[in-house]
Design a protein around this motif. Structure first.
Motif, PDB file in Angstrom:
ATOM      1  N   HIS A  18       0.851  -1.191   0.000  1.00  0.00           N
ATOM      2  CA  HIS A  18       0.000   0.000   0.000  1.00  0.00           C
ATOM      3  C   HIS A  18       0.891   1.246   0.000  1.00  0.00           C
ATOM      4  O   HIS A  18       2.053   1.198   0.428  1.00  0.00           O
ATOM      5  N   HIS A  94       0.106   3.374  -5.141  1.00  0.00           N
ATOM      6  CA  HIS A  94      -1.146   4.094  -5.364  1.00  0.00           C
ATOM      7  C   HIS A  94      -2.012   3.321  -6.349  1.00  0.00           C
ATOM      8  O   HIS A  94      -1.530   2.798  -7.351  1.00  0.00           O
ATOM      9  N   VAL A  95      -3.308   3.286  -6.079  1.00  0.00           N
ATOM     10  CA  VAL A  95      -4.240   2.509  -6.890  1.00  0.00           C
ATOM     11  C   VAL A  95      -4.244   2.965  -8.343  1.00  0.00           C
ATOM     12  O   VAL A  95      -4.467   2.164  -9.261  1.00  0.00           O
ATOM     13  N   THR A  98      -1.732   0.922 -10.676  1.00  0.00           N
ATOM     14  CA  THR A  98      -1.712  -0.515 -10.415  1.00  0.00           C
ATOM     15  C   THR A  98      -1.217  -1.324 -11.605  1.00  0.00           C
ATOM     16  O   THR A  98      -0.773  -2.449 -11.455  1.00  0.00           O
ATOM     17  N   GLN A 124      -4.948  -1.228  -0.714  1.00  0.00           N
ATOM     18  CA  GLN A 124      -4.098  -1.510  -1.869  1.00  0.00           C
ATOM     19  C   GLN A 124      -3.201  -2.723  -1.624  1.00  0.00           C
ATOM     20  O   GLN A 124      -2.778  -3.385  -2.568  1.00  0.00           O
ATOM     21  N   THR A 127      -5.173  -5.456  -2.977  1.00  0.00           N
ATOM     22  CA  THR A 127      -5.176  -5.448  -4.441  1.00  0.00           C
ATOM     23  C   THR A 127      -3.911  -6.087  -4.999  1.00  0.00           C
ATOM     24  O   THR A 127      -3.967  -6.967  -5.868  1.00  0.00           O
ATOM     25  N   MET A 615     -16.105   2.335  -6.061  1.00  0.00           N
ATOM     26  CA  MET A 615     -14.826   2.184  -5.377  1.00  0.00           C
ATOM     27  C   MET A 615     -15.028   1.624  -3.975  1.00  0.00           C
ATOM     28  O   MET A 615     -16.035   1.903  -3.319  1.00  0.00           O
ATOM     29  N   SER A 679      -8.213   5.787   1.715  1.00  0.00           N
ATOM     30  CA  SER A 679      -7.601   5.084   0.594  1.00  0.00           C
ATOM     31  C   SER A 679      -8.715   4.369  -0.142  1.00  0.00           C
ATOM     32  O   SER A 679      -9.758   4.040   0.434  1.00  0.00           O
ATOM     33  N   ARG A 681      -9.796   1.774  -3.818  1.00  0.00           N
ATOM     34  CA  ARG A 681      -9.433   0.950  -4.964  1.00  0.00           C
ATOM     35  C   ARG A 681     -10.702   0.588  -5.704  1.00  0.00           C
ATOM     36  O   ARG A 681     -11.806   0.603  -5.132  1.00  0.00           O
TER      37      ARG A 681
END
Length: 701
Positions: A18, A94-95, A98, A124, A127, A615, A679, A681
């Motif tokens: 993240h 950072h999303v 990605t 994140q 993710t 999101m 935050s 995603r």
């Protein structure tokens, strides 16, 4: 030039996490302790080796993945004292960026997942973990910032269980936390590691003192139990009650086997900023993560027949490589980053791109250190390198021996969710704008270019506001274009409301050869995220097999265009159930047209449902601002999924339409006196509520 390091002593790893978990700081310390650099820079001063772009230095975040190489001799373990080559990719957190993580994980053999000790697994982090799962990448974990207020090693490990569904096993246990973090217990060797200052010095030969022994023994037994599950030798001694006979070598062998099989995740801890625990992490990289040789063969498929093809991971045999990243350089032009999977590449080698059918000659080969280059004569299986002279290559393309073609698995590229209009300030700047956008889009597969059918403006589509902001900034700094930009808008999608059987007959006669095609399609919605699901359900050869791909191509083209101008159609299932041909006039082109128009007619009959990106948002806020945060989320059509305590703060999880999140972080800071952080995603696309559909259409107009 022969290989200087055996392939078994390679480690191709990524550092992922993240944002603000400390990835780049950790990479900087790794380069320092391996002797690659002689002093450490800091992210907050813009002086780190790996964040070399102007935009990275200005924002204090990683935007693009950067490659480097270091050598390390582990102090302990089966490879103690043997130099190993560690190729490192430092990835963004950072999303919006990605895709940089995606392309890195596609070509890596292992990864280090970094977690903030006071936050544990963050959005994140989840993710990038799922991305690593998709490519089967073994991982070890590093709980960073143990010197931070609120650090909690046990809770961070538990968050891996709760949020990632994995089996973490602590191979170290911290001695103290926050300002009292002073060392750790090596649970494999059962030795005390005591840090001496903040320059990286430590003593790791002391026995565990009695006052710590009782506290850490449960975690030592947990380590042994997990190792017994993956190693028969450890299991035998454990079942026989001979725990004292289990050796360090037994545990390290079991940990490596479990890591490679992805049945467990070794967890270490430290403070990268204070240079604590980094050397032990490097030992773990060598001892637990795989080398390229641990995958005996790499598999792809033949470009013509589609049959599975294997290539041995060795320097001999036909070369094959995957282009995973492109970079523009004013001095040398386009640089293509390659992962070599088999064979040996030399400058001047002619390779085939089976995707385009074009042959490419390798001009020069280089190893990269951030944006600096080291030219070499040849590279071998397992190497991460860069090449010049490959003009027709795009991200995800395979390069291989023309006499032994193979197509390797490409990248999974996410669909963009935000777009904005861009135009040149004057006609004289238009060529520079077009050139800059084309080069940036070639570098970044998640950046899409289009044209607004009404205004004629260029539309940039990307993964978020920051993503597009950086692209516009790069147009200014790298290409000298001060572009005018519109307000960001959400990239909507459409899907079908229901199912229908649709027949379409395409007939055209213009004096010469005619066109004839008749198709019968069962068309309906597919599960969310499925894209196009096309099934040939014809019987008795009513449509020749060689014409079926043309129908699928026509359907896919109609989905990309959409029913409403500029809004693609997604998640559609099409079953080809019947059709008819003409002995002379049935061509692939005719059936492509029939498939395309049949889908459009079916969509008009059943109607379309607008979809919007939603999101997954996580807000950490002091208790006193919780009511304001919840009220604000509700006003943005947010659905709160849950709340949990994080120390003295509350962590709120919610799903919020992207259309209502523009400027949210700034508004949140103002609402909470700068004390809350958020935050987010991309979650999924969901139907647009009917009252919001009209406003959405207005926003697109």
């Amino acid at each position: 030039m022969s290989r200087t390091t055996r392939i078994e002593r390679y480690r191709n790893i990524g550092i992922m996490a993240h944002i603000d978990a400390g990835k780049t700081t950790l990479t900087e310390r790794v380069l320092f302790f391996t002797g690659r650099i002689h002093s450490t820079g800091e992210v907050h001063t813009g002086s780190t080796e790996m964040d070399w772009m102007e935009q990275e230095k200005k924002r204090g975040i990683t935007i693009t993945s950067a490659a480097t190489t270091a050598f390390w001799q582990p102090r302990h373990g089966r490879e103690a004292g043997v130099p190993h080559r560690i190729n490192i990719l430092d990835t963004p957190g950072h999303v919006d960026f990605t895709i940089e993580v995606e392309r890195s994980l596609r070509v890596l053999d292992g990864a280090v997942a970094v977690f903030d000790a006071s936050q544990g697994v963050e959005p994140q982090s989840e993710t990038v973990w799922r991305q690593a799962d998709r490519y089967g990448v073994p991982r070890i974990a590093f709980i960073n910032k143990m010197d931070k207020v609120g650090a909690d090693f046990a809770l961070s490990v538990q968050s891996m269980v709760d949020r990632l569904g994995v089996r973490p096993v602590a191979v170290q246990w911290p001695v103290g936390d926050g300002a009292d973090f002073q060392g750790l217990v090596d649970l494999v060797r059962m030795r005390l590691v005591r840090f001496q200052g903040e320059d990286g010095r430590f003593d790791d030969d002391a026995p565990v003192p009695p006052e710590l022994l009782e506290a850490v023994m449960p975690y030592r037994m947990r380590l042994i139990e997990v190792c017994a599950d993956v190693d028969p030798g450890v299991l035998e001694k454990f079942v026989d009650g001979r725990v004292e006979d289990i050796t360090v070598e037994d545990l390290e062998r079991a940990l490596r086997a479990g890591t490679l099989a992805r049945t467990l995740v070794p967890v270490l801890c430290g403070s990268a900023f204070k240079k604590k625990g980094v050397q032990m992490l490097l030992d773990a990289v060598v001892n637990y993560l795989p080398s390229p040789a641990d995958v005996a063969v790499v598999e792809g498929f033949a470009p013509v027949t589609g049959e599975r093809v294997s290539r041995p991971v060795s320097d001999s045999g036909p070369p094959s490589a995957l282009a995973f990243k492109l970079m523009s350089d004013k001095a040398v032009g386009g640089i293509v980053f390659l992962r070599v999977y088999s064979g040996t590449l030399r400058a001047g080698t002619v390779l085939l791109n089976p995707v385009t059918g074009r042959k490419e000659r390798v001009g020069r080969l280089m190893f990269m250190h951030a944006n600096r280059r080291e030219e070499v004569a040849e590279v071998h299986a397992g190497d991460l390198c860069a090449a010049l002279g490959l003009k027709g290559v795009r991200t995800g393309d395979t390069l291989c021996d023309p006499d032994a073609p193979v197509v390797l698995e490409a990248l999974n590229v996410m669909e963009p969710v935000v777009q904005l209009a861009v135009e040149a300030r004057s006609p004289a700047e238009l060529p520079k704008l077009e050139e800059g956008l084309q080069r940036l889009a070639a570098e970044d597969p998640s950046l899409r270019l289009g044209v607004d059918p009404e205004s004629g403006q260029v539309l940039l589509s990307g993964m978020g506001e920051l993503h597009l902001e950086v692209v516009v900034d790069r147009l200014r700094t790298e290409f000298g274009v001060e572009a005018r930009v519109g307000q960001p808008k959400v990239a909507y999608r459409d899907t079908l409301r229901g199912a229908v059987r649709q027949e379409y007959r395409h007939v055209r006669q213009s004096g010469g050869p005619g066109q004839y095609a008749r198709v019968v399609l069962d068309v309906g919605p597919a599960p969310r995220g499925a894209g196009l699901v096309f099934v040939d359900a014809t019987k008795g050869g009513t449509i020749p097999r060689e014409l079926v791909p043309a129908i699928e191509k026509g359907v896919a083209g109609a989905m990309a265009r959409g029913v409403r101008e500029g809004v693609p159609l997604v998640d559609v299932e099409v079953r080809l159930v019947d059709g008819d041909t003409h002995v002379k006039d049935s061509t692939p082109q005719a059936f492509a047209v029939a498939g395309s128009l049949a889908l459009q007619e079916a969509a008009r009959r059943v109607g379309i449902q607008g979809l919007e990106p939603v999101m997954e948002v996580e807000v950490v806020t002091p208790e006193e601002f919780l009511g304001d945060v919840l009220g604000d989320l509700a006003s943005r059509r947010g659905r709160v999924l849950g709340m949990e305590a994080k120390g003295t703060a509350r962590c709120v999880s919610a799903r919020v339409p992207m259309a209502r999140l523009f400027g949210y972080v700034t508004a949140l800071r103002g609402r909470t006196q700068g004390r809350a952080q958020a935050s987010m995603r991309l979650g999924t696309y969901e139907p647009v509520p009917e009252p919001a559909s009209a406003s959405s259409a207005e926003a697109r107009a």
